[in-house]
Motif scaffolding. Structure first.
Motif, PDB file in Angstrom:
ATOM      1  N   ARG A  17       0.820  -1.203   0.000  1.00  0.00           N
ATOM      2  CA  ARG A  17       0.000   0.000   0.000  1.00  0.00           C
ATOM      3  C   ARG A  17       0.861   1.262   0.000  1.00  0.00           C
ATOM      4  NH1 ARG A  17      -5.047   1.881   1.490  1.00  0.00           N
ATOM      5  NH2 ARG A  17      -5.055   3.723   2.802  1.00  0.00           N
ATOM      6  N   CYS A  45      -5.875  -0.095  -6.447  1.00  0.00           N
ATOM      7  CA  CYS A  45      -5.115   1.152  -6.461  1.00  0.00           C
ATOM      8  C   CYS A  45      -6.055   2.331  -6.221  1.00  0.00           C
ATOM      9  CB  CYS A  45      -4.381   1.306  -7.788  1.00  0.00           C
ATOM     10  SG  CYS A  45      -5.440   1.354  -9.232  1.00  0.00           S
ATOM     11  N   SER A 111      -3.326   0.658  -3.328  1.00  0.00           N
ATOM     12  CA  SER A 111      -4.104   0.939  -2.112  1.00  0.00           C
ATOM     13  C   SER A 111      -4.242  -0.331  -1.268  1.00  0.00           C
ATOM     14  CB  SER A 111      -5.481   1.510  -2.466  1.00  0.00           C
ATOM     15  OG  SER A 111      -6.181   0.615  -3.304  1.00  0.00           O
ATOM     16  N   GLY A 112      -4.784  -1.397  -1.847  1.00  0.00           N
ATOM     17  CA  GLY A 112      -4.922  -2.652  -1.104  1.00  0.00           C
ATOM     18  C   GLY A 112      -3.652  -3.466  -1.223  1.00  0.00           C
ATOM     19  N   THR A 113      -3.451  -4.011  -2.392  1.00  0.00           N
ATOM     20  CA  THR A 113      -2.245  -4.798  -2.658  1.00  0.00           C
ATOM     21  C   THR A 113      -1.976  -4.784  -4.158  1.00  0.00           C
ATOM     22  OG1 THR A 113      -1.162  -6.944  -2.266  1.00  0.00           O
ATOM     23  CG2 THR A 113      -3.466  -7.012  -2.952  1.00  0.00           C
TER      24      THR A 113
END
Ligand code: ZN
Length: 143
Positions: A17, A45, A111-113
């Protein structure tokens, strides 16, 4: 910071992230000397710059988006440009209403992975400017 697993010619990276996927992939390729490869990925993202290549104008028309997307699909390759590994990738991005956008990738903040597989080729891919299209195209021998 990348999380990495290697097996033979396959390099599996997890981009964490807040980091830019393009910078991380290119940086990793430089570090372990990947000079040719195929790249696949998925994840999420919240900032992306993508473009459409206008063949008439011979230029990339860029668009920036700052919203949450699922990275549904990233597909690309690694070649050497000006002595550095260069990621050429196209992405498909999903919105919360399940609609999608996509294009040629310039920037992507995870953002997440970001889960990325690089399959390394034991050679070096290079690119040359093509006058007809204005694109920097992959070199190779005639088949
Ligand atoms: Zn492209």
């Amino acid at each position: 910071m990348l999380k990495v697993h290697n097996q033979g010619s396959n390099h599996f990276l997890r981009v964490v992230r807040g980091e830019d996927l393009v910078e991380q992939v290119q940086g990793y390729c430089k570090k372990v000397n990947v000079t040719a490869g195929w790249v696949q990925g998925l994840g999420a993202c919240d900032h992306v710059v993508i473009s459409y290549y206008d063949l008439e104008k011979k230029e990339y028309i860029k668009h920036e988006f700052n919203e949450e997307f699922e990275l549904l699909s990233l597909i690309g390759n690694i070649s050497m440009v000006d002595g550095e590994p260069f990621l050429h990738a196209h992405v498909t991005l999903g919105r919360s209403d399940q609609s999608v956008i996509g294009g040629h990738l310039h920037e992507m903040r995870i953002s997440g992975t970001g889960e990325v597989l690089i399959t390394r080729f034991q050679t070096e891919f290079s690119r040359s400017k093509d006058e007809e299209t204005g694109l920097s195209l992959l070199d190779g021998r005639k088949a």
